[in-house]
Design a protein around this motif. Structure first.
Motif, PDB file in Angstrom:
ATOM      1  N   PRO A 196       7.024 -23.800  -0.999  1.00 41.53           N
ATOM      2  CA  PRO A 196       7.500 -22.702  -0.146  1.00 41.53           C
ATOM      3  C   PRO A 196       7.846 -21.454  -0.964  1.00 41.53           C
ATOM      4  N   TYR A 197       8.019 -20.351  -0.248  1.00 47.60           N
ATOM      5  CA  TYR A 197       8.450 -19.107  -0.884  1.00 47.60           C
ATOM      6  C   TYR A 197       9.791 -19.323  -1.590  1.00 47.60           C
ATOM      7  N   ALA A 198       9.920 -18.768  -2.796  1.00 49.59           N
ATOM      8  CA  ALA A 198      11.144 -18.905  -3.579  1.00 49.59           C
ATOM      9  C   ALA A 198      12.153 -17.804  -3.268  1.00 49.59           C
ATOM     10  N   ALA A 199      11.727 -16.795  -2.512  1.00 50.83           N
ATOM     11  CA  ALA A 199      12.618 -15.687  -2.161  1.00 50.83           C
ATOM     12  C   ALA A 199      12.130 -15.049  -0.863  1.00 50.83           C
ATOM     13  N   THR A 200      12.961 -14.190  -0.301  1.00 51.63           N
ATOM     14  CA  THR A 200      12.661 -13.492   0.945  1.00 51.63           C
ATOM     15  C   THR A 200      12.197 -12.072   0.636  1.00 51.63           C
ATOM     16  N   ALA A 201      11.179 -11.617   1.354  1.00 49.42           N
ATOM     17  CA  ALA A 201      10.687 -10.247   1.186  1.00 49.42           C
ATOM     18  C   ALA A 201      11.098  -9.411   2.391  1.00 49.42           C
ATOM     19  N   ILE A 202      11.734  -8.264   2.128  1.00 50.08           N
ATOM     20  CA  ILE A 202      12.238  -7.388   3.177  1.00 50.08           C
ATOM     21  C   ILE A 202      11.754  -5.961   2.924  1.00 50.08           C
ATOM     22  N   ALA A 203      11.262  -5.304   3.956  1.00 47.87           N
ATOM     23  CA  ALA A 203      10.835  -3.909   3.811  1.00 47.87           C
ATOM     24  C   ALA A 203      12.063  -3.039   3.561  1.00 47.87           C
ATOM     25  N   ASP A 204      12.057  -2.316   2.451  1.00 50.11           N
ATOM     26  CA  ASP A 204      13.184  -1.453   2.105  1.00 50.11           C
ATOM     27  C   ASP A 204      13.075  -0.105   2.811  1.00 50.11           C
ATOM     28  N   GLU A 205      11.889   0.193   3.311  1.00 57.23           N
ATOM     29  CA  GLU A 205      11.617   1.374   4.124  1.00 57.23           C
ATOM     30  C   GLU A 205      10.367   1.075   4.944  1.00 57.23           C
ATOM     31  N   ASP A 206      10.032   1.938   5.878  1.00 57.42           N
ATOM     32  CA  ASP A 206       8.789   1.742   6.626  1.00 57.42           C
ATOM     33  C   ASP A 206       7.646   1.628   5.622  1.00 57.42           C
ATOM     34  N   SER A 207       6.850   0.570   5.741  1.00 60.24           N
ATOM     35  CA  SER A 207       5.852   0.285   4.709  1.00 60.24           C
ATOM     36  C   SER A 207       4.531  -0.178   5.314  1.00 60.24           C
ATOM     37  N   LEU A 208       3.492  -0.089   4.499  1.00 61.63           N
ATOM     38  CA  LEU A 208       2.163  -0.571   4.873  1.00 61.63           C
ATOM     39  C   LEU A 208       1.718  -1.602   3.850  1.00 61.63           C
TER      40      LEU A 208
ATOM     41  N   VAL B  24       0.836  -1.202   0.000  1.00 64.39           N
ATOM     42  CA  VAL B  24       0.000   0.000   0.000  1.00 64.39           C
ATOM     43  C   VAL B  24       0.874   1.255   0.000  1.00 64.39           C
ATOM     44  N   GLU B  25       1.888   1.263   0.847  1.00 62.86           N
ATOM     45  CA  GLU B  25       2.835   2.389   0.926  1.00 62.86           C
ATOM     46  C   GLU B  25       4.223   1.838   1.204  1.00 62.86           C
ATOM     47  N   GLY B  26       5.246   2.528   0.682  1.00 58.76           N
ATOM     48  CA  GLY B  26       6.617   2.157   0.982  1.00 58.76           C
ATOM     49  C   GLY B  26       7.287   1.412  -0.160  1.00 58.76           C
ATOM     50  N   SER B  27       8.216   0.532   0.192  1.00 55.21           N
ATOM     51  CA  SER B  27       8.987  -0.212  -0.795  1.00 55.21           C
ATOM     52  C   SER B  27       9.448  -1.530  -0.182  1.00 55.21           C
ATOM     53  N   VAL B  28       9.424  -2.577  -0.986  1.00 54.22           N
ATOM     54  CA  VAL B  28       9.828  -3.905  -0.525  1.00 54.22           C
ATOM     55  C   VAL B  28      10.775  -4.504  -1.551  1.00 54.22           C
ATOM     56  N   ARG B  29      11.849  -5.116  -1.083  1.00 52.32           N
ATOM     57  CA  ARG B  29      12.724  -5.834  -2.003  1.00 52.32           C
ATOM     58  C   ARG B  29      12.514  -7.338  -1.818  1.00 52.32           C
ATOM     59  N   TRP B  30      12.495  -8.038  -2.936  1.00 55.08           N
ATOM     60  CA  TRP B  30      12.232  -9.475  -2.976  1.00 55.08           C
ATOM     61  C   TRP B  30      13.540 -10.116  -3.392  1.00 55.08           C
ATOM     62  N   VAL B  31      14.199 -10.849  -2.499  1.00 55.11           N
ATOM     63  CA  VAL B  31      15.594 -11.228  -2.706  1.00 55.11           C
ATOM     64  C   VAL B  31      15.866 -12.696  -2.393  1.00 55.11           C
ATOM     65  N   ASN B  32      16.951 -13.206  -2.997  1.00 52.10           N
ATOM     66  CA  ASN B  32      17.576 -14.446  -2.569  1.00 52.10           C
ATOM     67  C   ASN B  32      18.883 -14.059  -1.892  1.00 52.10           C
ATOM     68  N   ILE B  33      19.215 -14.752  -0.815  1.00 51.66           N
ATOM     69  CA  ILE B  33      20.410 -14.439  -0.046  1.00 51.66           C
ATOM     70  C   ILE B  33      21.322 -15.663  -0.027  1.00 51.66           C
ATOM     71  N   ASN B  34      22.588 -15.481  -0.448  1.00 49.34           N
ATOM     72  CA  ASN B  34      23.492 -16.632  -0.482  1.00 49.34           C
ATOM     73  C   ASN B  34      24.148 -16.874   0.874  1.00 49.34           C
ATOM     74  N   GLU B  35      25.023 -17.876   0.946  1.00 47.39           N
ATOM     75  CA  GLU B  35      25.638 -18.266   2.216  1.00 47.39           C
ATOM     76  C   GLU B  35      26.514 -17.164   2.800  1.00 47.39           C
ATOM     77  N   ASP B  36      27.001 -16.269   1.937  1.00 41.36           N
ATOM     78  CA  ASP B  36      27.843 -15.158   2.405  1.00 41.36           C
ATOM     79  C   ASP B  36      27.011 -13.952   2.821  1.00 41.36           C
ATOM     80  N   GLY B  37      25.697 -14.065   2.703  1.00 41.33           N
ATOM     81  CA  GLY B  37      24.833 -12.963   3.089  1.00 41.33           C
ATOM     82  C   GLY B  37      24.594 -11.949   1.994  1.00 41.33           C
ATOM     83  N   ARG B  38      25.117 -12.210   0.788  1.00 41.13           N
ATOM     84  CA  ARG B  38      24.897 -11.269  -0.308  1.00 41.13           C
ATOM     85  C   ARG B  38      23.507 -11.476  -0.896  1.00 41.13           C
TER      86      ARG B  38
END
Length: 201
Positions: free
Chosen positions: A79-91, A42-56
């Motif tokens: 299961p989910y194919a990637a991780t979703a993380i709020a890139d800023e405060d979001s709704l 609704v508001e904000g930004s979300v990144r949808w990512v895969n994270i490797n063993e090194d944290g990249r």
């Protein structure tokens, strides 16, 4: 990568959806876990990512207002194919999986909207994989920017790049230094414009 909300908030609320606030950096769901909700920003930004063993992080896509994310498990029960993380405060607005399925069955138009969305995202994955096979950074970045512009229906209109150099690097598999240098080269060739540090393409 859609114009306007995937589904109107009014429609989602009528099917029992609820709002949820998330803080910048908060994990909305993790790769490998099971899905219980449909999510729409609704508001904000979300990144949808895969994270490797090194944290990249490898960014699959940056989610903008009105866009949905993490739909695949709602259709195939995997299961989910990637991780979703709020890139800023979001709704967010969330609809339980059971209600989501009932909503799809009730409306051909909504079902078709998701069919188009999933095809669009699959096409984007083909494009990304093809570009990653090339070693030319200019081609990778130019193709990515042109795709974003085309899917948003902007035509020849000059638009501001809302991705950071780091995010663009995480989407193309390039180092951020390479992205910075490549953007500068594209600016010198007239393929894009840099104004006060902002990129317009």
């Amino acid at each position: 990568m859609t114009e306007g909300p995937v589904v109107s908030e009014e429609t989602l609320l009528s099917w029992g959806a609820t709002y949820k606030k998330v803080k910048k950096g908060e994990i909305i769901f993790l790769e490998g876990t099971n899905a219980s909700f449909y999510h729409q920003l609704v508001e904000g930004s979300v990144r949808w990512v895969n994270i490797n063993e090194d944290g990249r992080e490898f960014i699959q896509v940056m989610i903008e207002t009105g866009e949905s994310f993490g739909e695949f498990p709602l259709f195939d029960d995997n299961p989910y194919a990637a991780t979703a993380i709020a890139d800023e405060d979001s709704l967010l607005i969330r609809l339980h999986k059971t209600n989501f399925h009932q909503m799809l069955r009730s409306s051909f138009d909504i079902h078709f909207t998701f069919s188009r969305l999933l095809v669009c995202r699959l096409r984007f994955k083909f494009l990304t994989l093809r570009e990653l096979a090339y070693n030319n950074p200019e081609q990778r970045i130019s193709t990515m920017l042109n795709y974003y512009k085309r899917t948003k229906g902007l035509g020849e209109k000059l638009c501001k790049l809302h991705l950071t150099r780091q995010q663009l690097a995480d989407m193309t598999g390039l180092r951020v230094e390479t992205v910075i240098r490549t953007i500068r080269n594209l600016h010198e060739k007239g393929s894009l414009t840099i104004q006060r540090g902002k990129v317009f393409y």
